[in-house]
Design an enzyme around this catalytic site. Sequence first.
Site, PDB file in Angstrom:
ATOM      1  CB  CYS A 260     -52.213   1.878  -3.977  1.00  0.00           C
ATOM      2  SG  CYS A 260     -50.639   1.127  -3.512  1.00  0.00           S
TER       3      CYS A 260
ATOM      4  CE1 TYR B  88     -67.746 -11.709  -0.860  1.00  0.00           C
ATOM      5  CE2 TYR B  88     -65.825 -12.587  -1.987  1.00  0.00           C
ATOM      6  CZ  TYR B  88     -66.415 -11.588  -1.240  1.00  0.00           C
ATOM      7  OH  TYR B  88     -65.698 -10.484  -0.872  1.00  0.00           O
TER       8      TYR B  88
ATOM      9  NE  ARG C 212     -58.310 -16.170  -6.384  1.00  0.00           N
ATOM     10  CZ  ARG C 212     -57.811 -15.080  -5.827  1.00  0.00           C
ATOM     11  NH1 ARG C 212     -58.591 -14.071  -5.488  1.00  0.00           N
ATOM     12  NH2 ARG C 212     -56.517 -14.957  -5.612  1.00  0.00           N
TER      13      ARG C 212
ATOM     14  CB  CYS D 298     -50.049  -0.335   4.456  1.00  0.00           C
ATOM     15  SG  CYS D 298     -50.794   0.228   2.917  1.00  0.00           S
TER      16      CYS D 298
ATOM     17  N   GLY E 248     -51.529  -9.916  -6.729  1.00  0.00           N
ATOM     18  CA  GLY E 248     -52.655  -9.075  -6.377  1.00  0.00           C
ATOM     19  C   GLY E 248     -52.154  -7.664  -6.162  1.00  0.00           C
TER      20      GLY E 248
ATOM     21  CD  GLN F 120     -63.201 -13.606  -8.829  1.00  0.00           C
ATOM     22  OE1 GLN F 120     -63.313 -12.461  -8.407  1.00  0.00           O
ATOM     23  NE2 GLN F 120     -62.490 -14.520  -8.207  1.00  0.00           N
TER      24      GLN F 120
ATOM     25  CB  CYS G 119     -47.540  -4.388  -2.310  1.00  0.00           C
ATOM     26  SG  CYS G 119     -48.674  -4.756  -0.958  1.00  0.00           S
TER      27      CYS G 119
HETATM   28  C1  FMN Z   1     -58.943  -4.373  -2.592  1.00  0.00           C
HETATM   29  C2  FMN Z   1     -58.975  -5.845  -2.856  1.00  0.00           C
HETATM   30  C3  FMN Z   1     -60.016  -6.384  -3.611  1.00  0.00           C
HETATM   31  C4  FMN Z   1     -60.054  -7.760  -3.876  1.00  0.00           C
HETATM   32  N1  FMN Z   1     -61.062  -8.244  -4.659  1.00  0.00           N
HETATM   33  C5  FMN Z   1     -61.069  -9.562  -5.000  1.00  0.00           C
HETATM   34  C6  FMN Z   1     -62.001 -10.066  -5.961  1.00  0.00           C
HETATM   35  O1  FMN Z   1     -62.745  -9.321  -6.594  1.00  0.00           O
HETATM   36  N2  FMN Z   1     -61.993 -11.396  -6.177  1.00  0.00           N
HETATM   37  C7  FMN Z   1     -61.129 -12.257  -5.547  1.00  0.00           C
HETATM   38  O2  FMN Z   1     -61.184 -13.459  -5.762  1.00  0.00           O
HETATM   39  N3  FMN Z   1     -60.202 -11.782  -4.682  1.00  0.00           N
HETATM   40  C8  FMN Z   1     -60.128 -10.461  -4.422  1.00  0.00           C
HETATM   41  N4  FMN Z   1     -59.131  -9.979  -3.636  1.00  0.00           N
HETATM   42  C9  FMN Z   1     -58.057 -10.892  -3.181  1.00  0.00           C
HETATM   43  C10 FMN Z   1     -56.879 -10.889  -4.175  1.00  0.00           C
HETATM   44  O3  FMN Z   1     -57.252 -11.472  -5.405  1.00  0.00           O
HETATM   45  C11 FMN Z   1     -55.664 -11.668  -3.639  1.00  0.00           C
HETATM   46  O4  FMN Z   1     -56.082 -12.985  -3.366  1.00  0.00           O
HETATM   47  C12 FMN Z   1     -55.087 -11.066  -2.366  1.00  0.00           C
HETATM   48  O5  FMN Z   1     -54.877  -9.686  -2.538  1.00  0.00           O
HETATM   49  C13 FMN Z   1     -53.772 -11.768  -1.970  1.00  0.00           C
HETATM   50  O6  FMN Z   1     -52.821 -11.675  -2.988  1.00  0.00           O
HETATM   51  P1  FMN Z   1     -51.587 -10.635  -2.869  1.00  0.00           P
HETATM   52  O7  FMN Z   1     -50.861 -10.970  -1.612  1.00  0.00           O
HETATM   53  O8  FMN Z   1     -50.760 -10.880  -4.109  1.00  0.00           O
HETATM   54  O9  FMN Z   1     -52.188  -9.269  -2.823  1.00  0.00           O
HETATM   55  C14 FMN Z   1     -59.058  -8.610  -3.364  1.00  0.00           C
HETATM   56  C15 FMN Z   1     -57.997  -8.065  -2.622  1.00  0.00           C
HETATM   57  C16 FMN Z   1     -57.954  -6.702  -2.387  1.00  0.00           C
HETATM   58  C17 FMN Z   1     -56.785  -6.138  -1.640  1.00  0.00           C
HETATM   59  S1  SF4 Z   2     -52.498   0.063  -0.260  1.00  0.00           S
HETATM   60 FE1  SF4 Z   2     -50.843  -0.950   0.913  1.00  0.00          FE
HETATM   61  S2  SF4 Z   2     -51.438  -3.108   0.895  1.00  0.00           S
HETATM   62 FE2  SF4 Z   2     -52.655  -2.137  -0.694  1.00  0.00          FE
HETATM   63  S3  SF4 Z   2     -51.440  -2.431  -2.546  1.00  0.00           S
HETATM   64 FE3  SF4 Z   2     -50.889  -0.423  -1.745  1.00  0.00          FE
HETATM   65  S4  SF4 Z   2     -49.094  -0.816  -0.471  1.00  0.00           S
HETATM   66 FE4  SF4 Z   2     -50.064  -2.800  -0.819  1.00  0.00          FE
END
Ligand code: FMN
Ligand code: SF4
Length: 372
Positions: free
Chosen positions: A363, A173, A220, A347, A320, A103, A344
């Site tokens: 994490c 962004y 994205r 949190c 994610g 990305q 996950c």
């Molecule tokens: C620590 C962290 C860093 C992230 N960095 C990016 C990133 O570099 N690019 C992006 O598009 N989304 C980023 N995201 C968003 C994730 O790609 C994803 O959309 C989000 O965590 C929701 O998905 P999930 O519920 O499966 O975690 C980040 C999320 C977290 C928690």
């Molecule tokens: S720190 Fe918490 S929210 Fe993030 S991945 Fe781990 S359990 Fe999920």
Amino acid sequence: MKYPKLFEKSKIGSIELKNRIVMAPMGTGFANDDGTVNDRVINYYEQRAKGGAGLIIVEAACVDDVYSVPFKGQIRVSQDYHIESLEKLTQAIHEHGSKAVLQIHHAGSTSNPALAGCQPISPSDIPPAPGGNIPRPMTLEEIGQVQQKFIDAAVRCEKAGFDGVELHGAHSYLIAQFFSKYYNRRTDAYGGDFDNRMRFISEIIDGIQKALPSYPLLVRISGDEMTPDIADTLTLQDGLEIAQFLQAKGIDAIDISNGGAMNPNANCDPASYTPGWKKHISKVFKDALTIPVIATNTIKTPHFAESLLDDNICDFIALGRALFADANFAAKAKESREEDIVKCIGCMYCRKKLLVEKVPVECAVNPELGHE
Ligand SMILES: Cc1cc2nc3c(=O)[nH]c(=O)nc-3n(C[C@H](O)[C@H](O)[C@H](O)COP(=O)(O)O)c2cc1C
Ligand code: SF4
């Protein structure tokens, strides 16, 4: 096979994938100060490839060393000297039968002036959120220069062995700042009506397609920024119009996230949000588009992931934080060992580490993260 859809072979453009499980891009802060990739980064991604994800979208990598420094330890693809270590990363991912896309990212107004040492740039002088750092509007010359940085970065991705490249057009962004009437108040060819606000990404895509004909290109976007009370922010209708424009430009897949700088919980949601709460968004894109739709949806279990494919919510499910918590989510699902998946718990400790404390992610349920 308990999850036939999840483990169906599939394709994104010319990328052949062993399943429909995508690792969503997530910044870690693990890279070296000069943006090169080190063993920590490689071991982290290699574990997720070994753990069975079909496609790994490697975290947002910076295209501009001067005006885009959102946090320390971001991967960079802004110089030719970044290619060598990125190539080691793609080799490690490929060794386990997974495919890799990088990305590419410009923070725009969300660049951190304390780290960058200069005022951030953006289409206009609108801070990411009220009270935030005020950016400097880009000159026309700077717009062209930054577009070229994206194109050069895509060429480096191909040289480093990535199977494709993803433009980060979500989460307020730089690219999303151009999309948005809220952030983009320009009166020249890059602001105003829809076509003008799309010109920034459109010319980047033209440049990538010219330099790398047929190289898989993903984008994205935030399907819906979900800030209905803030005038001119991006709605679901806007997201769909953007996606249809991008499909017509010939991109190979759309990756649907949500939210923006003024509603980050619509992207990365806390435990109080019930999984499935935002699936109506990706469904709209799946129904309206012909290109593959990748989408996150607060997925914590393979059963829920399979149901999203069954219900035609998306073509590829993106995990994610589920893959921060457990690198082996996919492999365990394939072996019907769901009870062994470390889930996950929503949190938000990982996000707090990277974006608030500005240190590498950790994490709460996986002490091995970053120490694979
Ligand atoms: C620590 C962290 C860093 C992230 N960095 C990016 C990133 O570099 N690019 C992006 O598009 N989304 C980023 N995201 C968003 C994730 O790609 C994803 O959309 C989000 O965590 C929701 O998905 P999930 O519920 O499966 O975690 C980040 C999320 C977290 C928690
Ligand atoms: S720190 Fe918490 S929210 Fe993030 S991945 Fe781990 S359990 Fe999920």
